[in-house]
Design a protein around this motif. Sequence first.
Motif, mmCIF file in Angstrom:
data_model
loop_
_atom_site.group_PDB
_atom_site.id
_atom_site.type_symbol
_atom_site.label_atom_id
_atom_site.label_comp_id
_atom_site.label_asym_id
_atom_site.label_seq_id
_atom_site.Cartn_x
_atom_site.Cartn_y
_atom_site.Cartn_z
ATOM 1 N N GLY A 1 -6.295 -1.824 -4.282
ATOM 2 C CA GLY A 1 -5.821 -1.435 -3.893
ATOM 3 C C GLY A 1 -5.263 -0.414 -3.870
ATOM 4 N N VAL A 2 -4.470 -0.836 -5.056
ATOM 5 C CA VAL A 2 -4.091 0.466 -6.338
ATOM 6 C C VAL A 2 -5.046 1.222 -7.039
ATOM 7 N N LEU A 3 -6.053 0.650 -6.954
ATOM 8 C CA LEU A 3 -7.298 1.563 -6.804
ATOM 9 C C LEU A 3 -7.732 2.350 -6.579
ATOM 10 N N LEU A 4 -7.873 2.480 -5.433
ATOM 11 C CA LEU A 4 -8.537 3.660 -3.889
ATOM 12 C C LEU A 4 -7.559 3.849 -3.361
ATOM 13 N N VAL A 5 -5.989 3.850 -3.542
ATOM 14 C CA VAL A 5 -5.000 4.318 -2.965
ATOM 15 C C VAL A 5 -4.791 5.721 -4.212
ATOM 16 N N SER A 6 -4.317 5.985 -5.067
ATOM 17 C CA SER A 6 -4.563 6.073 -6.519
ATOM 18 C C SER A 6 -5.546 7.050 -6.487
ATOM 19 N N LEU A 7 -6.480 6.765 -6.343
ATOM 20 C CA LEU A 7 -7.783 7.329 -6.418
ATOM 21 C C LEU A 7 -7.970 8.488 -5.786
ATOM 22 N N THR A 8 -7.812 8.009 -3.902
ATOM 23 C CA THR A 8 -7.799 8.850 -2.494
ATOM 24 C C THR A 8 -6.396 10.210 -2.747
ATOM 25 N N THR A 9 -5.088 9.895 -3.595
ATOM 26 C CA THR A 9 -4.412 10.512 -3.697
ATOM 27 C C THR A 9 -4.232 11.706 -4.539
ATOM 28 N N SER A 10 -5.243 11.694 -5.663
ATOM 29 C CA SER A 10 -5.511 12.414 -6.406
ATOM 30 C C SER A 10 -6.691 13.456 -6.090
ATOM 31 N N ALA B 1 -2.975 6.098 -10.893
ATOM 32 C CA ALA B 1 -3.512 4.703 -11.022
ATOM 33 C C ALA B 1 -2.269 3.525 -11.866
ATOM 34 N N PHE B 2 -1.530 4.385 -13.133
ATOM 35 C CA PHE B 2 -0.292 3.493 -13.210
ATOM 36 C C PHE B 2 0.989 3.603 -12.212
ATOM 37 N N GLY B 3 1.272 5.078 -12.131
ATOM 38 C CA GLY B 3 2.218 4.833 -11.132
ATOM 39 C C GLY B 3 1.661 4.163 -10.127
ATOM 40 N N ALA B 4 1.111 3.792 -8.819
ATOM 41 C CA ALA B 4 0.973 2.937 -8.247
ATOM 42 C C ALA B 4 0.736 1.435 -8.698
ATOM 43 N N GLY B 5 0.348 1.375 -9.294
ATOM 44 C CA GLY B 5 0.195 -0.188 -9.654
ATOM 45 C C GLY B 5 1.911 -0.725 -9.515
ATOM 46 N N LEU B 6 2.690 0.382 -11.097
ATOM 47 C CA LEU B 6 4.710 0.480 -11.285
ATOM 48 C C LEU B 6 4.384 0.279 -9.800
ATOM 49 N N GLY B 7 4.318 1.462 -8.810
ATOM 50 C CA GLY B 7 5.381 1.053 -7.143
ATOM 51 C C GLY B 7 4.954 0.396 -6.611
ATOM 52 N N ASP B 8 4.120 -0.678 -7.283
ATOM 53 C CA ASP B 8 3.427 -1.664 -5.972
ATOM 54 C C ASP B 8 4.065 -3.111 -6.502
ATOM 55 N N ILE B 9 4.229 -3.456 -8.141
ATOM 56 C CA ILE B 9 5.228 -4.515 -8.756
ATOM 57 C C ILE B 9 6.419 -4.268 -8.778
ATOM 58 N N LEU B 10 6.363 -3.354 -9.195
ATOM 59 C CA LEU B 10 8.226 -3.535 -9.312
ATOM 60 C C LEU B 10 9.526 -3.416 -8.028
ATOM 61 N N PRO B 11 9.291 -3.690 -7.220
ATOM 62 C CA PRO B 11 9.830 -3.506 -6.273
ATOM 63 C C PRO B 11 9.841 -4.770 -5.500
ATOM 64 N N GLY B 12 9.014 -6.104 -6.036
ATOM 65 C CA GLY B 12 8.976 -7.597 -6.410
ATOM 66 C C GLY B 12 8.577 -7.905 -4.589
ATOM 67 N N LEU C 1 0.525 -1.097 -0.387
ATOM 68 C CA LEU C 1 0.179 -0.022 0.152
ATOM 69 C C LEU C 1 1.635 1.205 0.078
ATOM 70 N N ALA C 2 2.129 1.190 0.689
ATOM 71 C CA ALA C 2 2.796 2.475 1.011
ATOM 72 C C ALA C 2 3.544 2.696 -1.068
ATOM 73 N N GLU C 3 3.974 1.422 -1.055
ATOM 74 C CA GLU C 3 4.531 1.378 -2.620
ATOM 75 C C GLU C 3 3.937 2.175 -3.242
ATOM 76 N N SER C 4 2.122 1.441 -3.692
ATOM 77 C CA SER C 4 1.924 2.154 -4.776
ATOM 78 C C SER C 4 1.210 3.556 -4.281
ATOM 79 N N PHE C 5 1.107 3.975 -2.853
ATOM 80 C CA PHE C 5 1.197 5.118 -2.862
ATOM 81 C C PHE C 5 2.099 6.353 -3.070
ATOM 82 N N VAL C 6 3.549 6.138 -2.993
ATOM 83 C CA VAL C 6 4.709 6.750 -3.661
ATOM 84 C C VAL C 6 4.333 6.971 -5.326
ATOM 85 N N GLY C 7 4.000 5.477 -5.651
ATOM 86 C CA GLY C 7 3.991 5.768 -7.153
ATOM 87 C C GLY C 7 2.787 6.417 -7.248
#
Length: 230
Positions: free
Chosen positions: A161-170, A202-213, A83-89
């Motif tokens: 999680g990715v959709l909600l975090v990115s929507l709330t952040t936006s 949402a694109f950034g949140a998805g990448l921020g979530d999955i790219l670190p593994g 969730l934190a990584e999604s927020f940063v992205g």
Amino acid sequence: MVDSDEPDADTGRADGAAERAAAANAPGDPDIDDLLAKLDALSDTVDEGHEREKVRQTISLVERMPGTGALAERITKYTSRDLAESFVGAVLFALPLLVEGGVFEIAAWFAATTVSGVPVLLIGHVGFIFLATAGLLYFADFRQIAIRHPIFGVIPRRYAGVLLVSLTTSATMLLFWGRLHEGDPTAVERAGRIAVVWAAAAFGAGLGDILPGESQGEDLGKFDLDIGDD
């Protein structure tokens, strides 16, 4: 003696039938992924915490076995760190749009283009966000994402999680930066501004979530809200 032997024979036949059924349901050409899938299913069925931890340790051991380097791209857990990584992205991808006047123009276009009073382009844009996010997480070849403990048994937790975090952040960043109500927009225009920024976030949140593994920490499976799960 005869009576005591009969239950043993019945038990043996039952065990043999169970083994044959399991063999029939087994994959024809099993591999490491099949083993991990079985272990994932086993971790969902055990009740005790220490038993579940033993299964996780076994999964970790299998993933570290020689010749399984490709499994480093496999993600099974969903944790608070995700969730934190999604927020940063989301923040990183939303920031450039917060100072762009083009966001206002696109939002105005969404509000002006209606069919019987319905902002069809805005609705289509939101649908695009849902589809693009699903494609990024589950169909692009960045990582192999396992779906475990879906919400209500249907909605993947990572997707929600990715959709909600990115929507709330936006919405929050537009509000705090004074961009949401600037120029006295209509309600549809405000929704359009959020939707435009949401697409990038949402694109950034998805990448921020999955790219670190795979993230470390406790899986959020207990919050799956599956009403059919005891």
